[in-house]
Structures are given as structure tokens and as C-alpha cells.
Design a protein around this motif. Structure first.
Motif, PDB file in Angstrom:
ATOM      1  N   HIS A 180       0.851  -1.195   0.000  1.00 13.07           N
ATOM      2  CA  HIS A 180       0.000   0.000   0.000  1.00 13.07           C
ATOM      3  C   HIS A 180       0.883   1.241   0.000  1.00 13.07           C
ATOM      4  O   HIS A 180       2.099   1.178   0.216  1.00 13.07           O
ATOM      5  CB  HIS A 180      -0.960   0.001   1.202  1.00 13.07           C
ATOM      6  CG  HIS A 180      -0.318   0.239   2.534  1.00 13.07           C
ATOM      7  ND1 HIS A 180       0.025   1.495   2.992  1.00 13.07           N
ATOM      8  CD2 HIS A 180       0.033  -0.618   3.537  1.00 13.07           C
ATOM      9  CE1 HIS A 180       0.537   1.411   4.204  1.00 13.07           C
ATOM     10  NE2 HIS A 180       0.569   0.126   4.553  1.00 13.07           N
ATOM     11  N   GLU A 181       0.241   2.376  -0.243  1.00 17.15           N
ATOM     12  CA  GLU A 181       0.918   3.677  -0.215  1.00 17.15           C
ATOM     13  C   GLU A 181       0.085   4.665   0.585  1.00 17.15           C
ATOM     14  O   GLU A 181       0.060   5.870   0.289  1.00 17.15           O
ATOM     15  CB  GLU A 181       1.163   4.171  -1.644  1.00 17.15           C
ATOM     16  CG  GLU A 181       2.041   3.237  -2.465  1.00 17.15           C
ATOM     17  CD  GLU A 181       2.310   3.742  -3.874  1.00 17.15           C
ATOM     18  OE1 GLU A 181       2.428   4.970  -4.060  1.00 17.15           O
ATOM     19  OE2 GLU A 181       2.412   2.902  -4.793  1.00 17.15           O
ATOM     20  N   ASN A 182      -0.575   4.187   1.631  1.00 18.18           N
ATOM     21  CA  ASN A 182      -1.538   4.984   2.373  1.00 18.18           C
ATOM     22  C   ASN A 182      -0.923   6.077   3.232  1.00 18.18           C
ATOM     23  O   ASN A 182      -1.605   7.052   3.571  1.00 18.18           O
ATOM     24  CB  ASN A 182      -2.371   4.075   3.293  1.00 18.18           C
ATOM     25  CG  ASN A 182      -3.138   3.019   2.536  1.00 18.18           C
ATOM     26  OD1 ASN A 182      -3.459   3.190   1.378  1.00 18.18           O
ATOM     27  ND2 ASN A 182      -3.418   1.896   3.199  1.00 18.18           N
ATOM     28  N   LEU A 183       0.330   5.917   3.622  1.00 18.07           N
ATOM     29  CA  LEU A 183       0.928   6.824   4.608  1.00 18.07           C
ATOM     30  C   LEU A 183       2.045   7.679   4.035  1.00 18.07           C
ATOM     31  O   LEU A 183       2.736   8.369   4.787  1.00 18.07           O
ATOM     32  CB  LEU A 183       1.440   6.012   5.802  1.00 18.07           C
ATOM     33  CG  LEU A 183       0.367   5.213   6.545  1.00 18.07           C
ATOM     34  CD1 LEU A 183       0.989   4.332   7.613  1.00 18.07           C
ATOM     35  CD2 LEU A 183      -0.661   6.150   7.169  1.00 18.07           C
ATOM     36  N   GLY A 184       2.218   7.647   2.727  1.00 17.71           N
ATOM     37  CA  GLY A 184       3.241   8.475   2.083  1.00 17.71           C
ATOM     38  C   GLY A 184       4.233   7.671   1.281  1.00 17.71           C
ATOM     39  O   GLY A 184       4.404   7.898   0.089  1.00 17.71           O
ATOM     40  N   GLY A 185       4.896   6.725   1.918  1.00 16.46           N
ATOM     41  CA  GLY A 185       5.864   5.882   1.225  1.00 16.46           C
ATOM     42  C   GLY A 185       5.234   4.581   0.766  1.00 16.46           C
ATOM     43  O   GLY A 185       4.074   4.280   1.052  1.00 16.46           O
ATOM     44  N   ARG A 186       6.017   3.797   0.046  1.00 12.42           N
ATOM     45  CA  ARG A 186       5.551   2.488  -0.412  1.00 12.42           C
ATOM     46  C   ARG A 186       5.826   1.438   0.651  1.00 12.42           C
ATOM     47  O   ARG A 186       6.959   1.313   1.130  1.00 12.42           O
ATOM     48  CB  ARG A 186       6.255   2.102  -1.710  1.00 12.42           C
ATOM     49  CG  ARG A 186       5.799   2.901  -2.921  1.00 12.42           C
ATOM     50  CD  ARG A 186       6.447   2.359  -4.168  1.00 12.42           C
ATOM     51  NE  ARG A 186       5.924   2.992  -5.374  1.00 12.42           N
ATOM     52  CZ  ARG A 186       6.273   2.652  -6.609  1.00 12.42           C
ATOM     53  NH1 ARG A 186       7.164   1.691  -6.804  1.00 12.42           N
ATOM     54  NH2 ARG A 186       5.744   3.274  -7.633  1.00 12.42           N
ATOM     55  N   VAL A 187       4.795   0.672   0.987  1.00 12.28           N
ATOM     56  CA  VAL A 187       4.887  -0.368   2.008  1.00 12.28           C
ATOM     57  C   VAL A 187       4.630  -1.721   1.355  1.00 12.28           C
ATOM     58  O   VAL A 187       3.658  -1.887   0.618  1.00 12.28           O
ATOM     59  CB  VAL A 187       3.864  -0.128   3.137  1.00 12.28           C
ATOM     60  CG1 VAL A 187       3.857  -1.285   4.124  1.00 12.28           C
ATOM     61  CG2 VAL A 187       4.161   1.193   3.847  1.00 12.28           C
ATOM     62  N   PHE A 188       5.506  -2.697   1.660  1.00 13.41           N
ATOM     63  CA  PHE A 188       5.352  -4.061   1.174  1.00 13.41           C
ATOM     64  C   PHE A 188       5.490  -5.004   2.351  1.00 13.41           C
ATOM     65  O   PHE A 188       6.400  -4.859   3.173  1.00 13.41           O
ATOM     66  CB  PHE A 188       6.429  -4.390   0.135  1.00 13.41           C
ATOM     67  CG  PHE A 188       6.472  -5.846  -0.262  1.00 13.41           C
ATOM     68  CD1 PHE A 188       5.571  -6.352  -1.179  1.00 13.41           C
ATOM     69  CD2 PHE A 188       7.410  -6.713   0.297  1.00 13.41           C
ATOM     70  CE1 PHE A 188       5.599  -7.707  -1.545  1.00 13.41           C
ATOM     71  CE2 PHE A 188       7.444  -8.053  -0.057  1.00 13.41           C
ATOM     72  CZ  PHE A 188       6.531  -8.546  -0.982  1.00 13.41           C
ATOM     73  N   TYR A 189       4.585  -5.992   2.445  1.00 11.31           N
ATOM     74  CA  TYR A 189       4.669  -6.986   3.517  1.00 11.31           C
ATOM     75  C   TYR A 189       4.470  -8.380   2.952  1.00 11.31           C
ATOM     76  O   TYR A 189       3.572  -8.616   2.139  1.00 11.31           O
ATOM     77  CB  TYR A 189       3.602  -6.738   4.596  1.00 11.31           C
ATOM     78  CG  TYR A 189       3.564  -7.862   5.612  1.00 11.31           C
ATOM     79  CD1 TYR A 189       4.566  -7.990   6.564  1.00 11.31           C
ATOM     80  CD2 TYR A 189       2.552  -8.816   5.584  1.00 11.31           C
ATOM     81  CE1 TYR A 189       4.566  -9.047   7.466  1.00 11.31           C
ATOM     82  CE2 TYR A 189       2.546  -9.878   6.477  1.00 11.31           C
ATOM     83  CZ  TYR A 189       3.554  -9.987   7.423  1.00 11.31           C
ATOM     84  OH  TYR A 189       3.564 -11.039   8.307  1.00 11.31           O
ATOM     85  N   THR A 190       5.310  -9.316   3.405  1.00  8.02           N
ATOM     86  CA  THR A 190       5.114 -10.734   3.134  1.00  8.02           C
ATOM     87  C   THR A 190       5.140 -11.504   4.438  1.00  8.02           C
ATOM     88  O   THR A 190       6.044 -11.309   5.269  1.00  8.02           O
ATOM     89  CB  THR A 190       6.167 -11.295   2.161  1.00  8.02           C
ATOM     90  OG1 THR A 190       5.914 -12.692   1.946  1.00  8.02           O
ATOM     91  CG2 THR A 190       7.588 -11.109   2.663  1.00  8.02           C
ATOM     92  N   ALA A 191       4.142 -12.355   4.631  1.00  7.28           N
ATOM     93  CA  ALA A 191       4.077 -13.168   5.843  1.00  7.28           C
ATOM     94  C   ALA A 191       5.007 -14.366   5.789  1.00  7.28           C
ATOM     95  O   ALA A 191       5.200 -15.055   6.795  1.00  7.28           O
ATOM     96  CB  ALA A 191       2.641 -13.647   6.065  1.00  7.28           C
ATOM     97  N   LEU A 192       5.588 -14.641   4.636  1.00 10.79           N
ATOM     98  CA  LEU A 192       6.469 -15.797   4.475  1.00 10.79           C
ATOM     99  C   LEU A 192       7.870 -15.477   4.990  1.00 10.79           C
ATOM    100  O   LEU A 192       8.224 -14.327   5.192  1.00 10.79           O
ATOM    101  CB  LEU A 192       6.507 -16.202   3.009  1.00 10.79           C
ATOM    102  CG  LEU A 192       5.135 -16.481   2.380  1.00 10.79           C
ATOM    103  CD1 LEU A 192       5.270 -16.722   0.885  1.00 10.79           C
ATOM    104  CD2 LEU A 192       4.442 -17.651   3.072  1.00 10.79           C
ATOM    105  N   GLY A 193       8.672 -16.525   5.211  1.00 11.17           N
ATOM    106  CA  GLY A 193      10.052 -16.323   5.628  1.00 11.17           C
ATOM    107  C   GLY A 193      10.380 -16.833   7.014  1.00 11.17           C
ATOM    108  O   GLY A 193      11.346 -16.386   7.624  1.00 11.17           O
ATOM    109  N   HIS A 194       9.597 -17.788   7.521  1.00 15.60           N
ATOM    110  CA  HIS A 194       9.895 -18.343   8.841  1.00 15.60           C
ATOM    111  C   HIS A 194      11.205 -19.119   8.869  1.00 15.60           C
ATOM    112  O   HIS A 194      11.996 -18.990   9.811  1.00 15.60           O
ATOM    113  CB  HIS A 194       8.761 -19.275   9.284  1.00 15.60           C
ATOM    114  CG  HIS A 194       9.105 -20.088  10.497  1.00 15.60           C
ATOM    115  ND1 HIS A 194       9.127 -19.548  11.763  1.00 15.60           N
ATOM    116  CD2 HIS A 194       9.457 -21.398  10.627  1.00 15.60           C
ATOM    117  CE1 HIS A 194       9.479 -20.496  12.629  1.00 15.60           C
ATOM    118  NE2 HIS A 194       9.685 -21.624  11.967  1.00 15.60           N
ATOM    119  N   ASP A 195      11.433 -19.905   7.839  1.00 20.28           N
ATOM    120  CA  ASP A 195      12.543 -20.856   7.840  1.00 20.28           C
ATOM    121  C   ASP A 195      13.763 -20.272   7.140  1.00 20.28           C
ATOM    122  O   ASP A 195      13.639 -19.629   6.088  1.00 20.28           O
ATOM    123  CB  ASP A 195      12.098 -22.143   7.132  1.00 20.28           C
ATOM    124  CG  ASP A 195      13.118 -23.249   7.268  1.00 20.28           C
ATOM    125  OD1 ASP A 195      13.495 -23.581   8.403  1.00 20.28           O
ATOM    126  OD2 ASP A 195      13.540 -23.777   6.230  1.00 20.28           O
TER     127      ASP A 195
END
Length: 220
Positions: A180-195
Motif C-alpha cells: 500500500h501507499e496509504n501513509l506516504g511511502g511504499r509499504v510491502f509486507y510478506t508473511a512468508l520467511g519463517h525458515d
């Protein structure tokens, strides 16, 4: 700024993932590919010093309350000024007491079933983090669940198919990857990456590289 800078922040005051070391090494390598200088820290004071120089800040499996008041202010300033933010895996297990952070990361982690194989449904392939992925991406992870679906507030890129693993409880709408870009900058999230092994997988590394490209506004 002489060169684009990425700060990788991985402080934990709750559960600490063994994959943080592998993730930091991976991000350093991906940064080099993209022409980004990567600095890794777990010190909020150092983060305050780094953020004014940063193109992107990455929260890599942070957990618990990890930011000082000064670091909170610096992060808000970074994002509102157009700086990028990337959250990986337990970044949603972080700063529960700060409402702004919940808006930034998109949702709050609540639980996960056992680490197991399952299927990611790639909903949006018109994004650098998902353009290389098949429509059904086979992964092994913890299948994070959240307090609410972020879908009304973010651009969902991929979700979990709970029919492909055991003990999923979010239901048919289970986003895993969004931006999203709701707060000014570009935000990216991934829930993967535990291992830790995920960070050596070329498909997952390309996924993270795409997230960095997006947040840093790197073309190509």
C-alpha cells in the motif's frame, strides 16, 4: 544522499526467529544487486541515525516492542516523507502498543498453525514481487493469521489456500502478501520467511527482491 541506503532492523523482545541471520545475509546480497547499500542493526538509536539516509527500512522478523520514542518518530517521518518500508514475516508481531505501526504494516499477527506445506494463491501478478510466481505457489511456512483482513486498506497480492494445510482459521479471505501507499511511502509486507532455508530459495529471493524494488522505487 550519495547512494540509496537500506536499513535492516531485526530487534526482538519476543520470539526470536533463527532465520534472522540468513535473512540479513540475503537482503545484503539483494541490495547489492539493486545498487542499494544495506546496513543491519538491532539498536533503535542506530536506526534513528540511519533513517534520514534511508530509501527503505526493512523490519525482518522483529517481535514485541522494539522501538524507542525517538525511533517511532523517525520511522513515521521516514514513511510520511516518501520512504519505503518492507515487513518480513514477524514484522506483524511488532509494536502492538503503537496504533500507527498497525496502520503501517497493515494487520496484526494473532496465531499460526504448525510449520507445514501449503499453497499460496497469487492474486495479482502485476507487481515485481509476484510477477514471476505461478498462480498456485507451493510453499512451506507457518501460515500467519491476522486480527483482521487488511484487504479493504491494501492491495492484496497473494493469499493462503487454507484447504491445502491443517488448522487454518482465518477462512476463505486469508491475505499473506500485500502492499500500500496509504501513509506516504511504499509499504510491502510478506508473511512468508519463517525458515532460514527460504532465504536460499531462488523463487523466494526473487519475491523479496521484487518487494525491495517496489519499496525503493527501483525500476526494472
Amino acid at each position: 544522499m550519495s547512494e540509496p541506503v537500506v536499513a535492516v532492523f531485526s530487534r526482538t523482545t519476543g520470539y526470536r526467529h533463527d532465520s534472522i541471520g540468513a535473512g540479513t545475509a540475503c537482503l545484503s546480497e539483494l541490495g547489492a544487486v539493486l545498487g542499494l547499500t544495506v546496513f543491519a542493526t538491532e539498536d533503535p538509536r542506530e536506526l534513528v541515525e540511519l533513517l534520514p539516509r534511508c530509501t527503505v527500512v526493512v523490519f525482518l522478523s522483529t517481535s514485541g516492542e522494539v522501538l524507542s520514542p525517538a525511533a517511532r518518530a523517525a520511522l513515521r517521518c521516514h514513511v510520511s516523507g516518501g520512504g519505503g518500508f518492507v515487513g518480513i514475516h514477524a514484522a506483524t508481531c511488532t509494536e502492538y502498543e503503537w496504533p500507527y505501526y498497525g496502520q503501517l504494516v497493515g494487520a496484526r499477527f494473532t496465531r499460526h498453525p504448525e510449520f507445514q506445506p501449503g499453497t499460496v494463491l497469487v492474486e495479482d501478478r502485476d507487481h515485481p514481487a509476484t510477477g514471476h510466481l505461478p498462480e498456485r505457489w507451493q510453499c512451506t511456512d507457518e501460515w500467519y493469521e491476522f486480527d483482521t483482513t487488511p484487504r479493504p486498506r491494501v492491495r492484496v497480492l497473494a493469499s493462503a489456500d487454507e484447504s491445502t494445510y491443517d488448522d487454518g482459521r482465518m477462512g476463505v479471505d486469508h491475505p499473506l502478501i500485500w502492499c500500500h501507499e496509504n501513509l506516504g511511502g511504499r509499504v510491502f509486507y510478506t508473511a512468508l520467511g519463517h525458515d532460514a532455508r527460504a532465504f536460499g530459495d531462488p523463487v523466494f529471493r526473487a519475491h523479496l527482491e521484487g518487494g525491495l524494488r517496489y519499496a525503493a522505487r527501483v525500476d526494472g
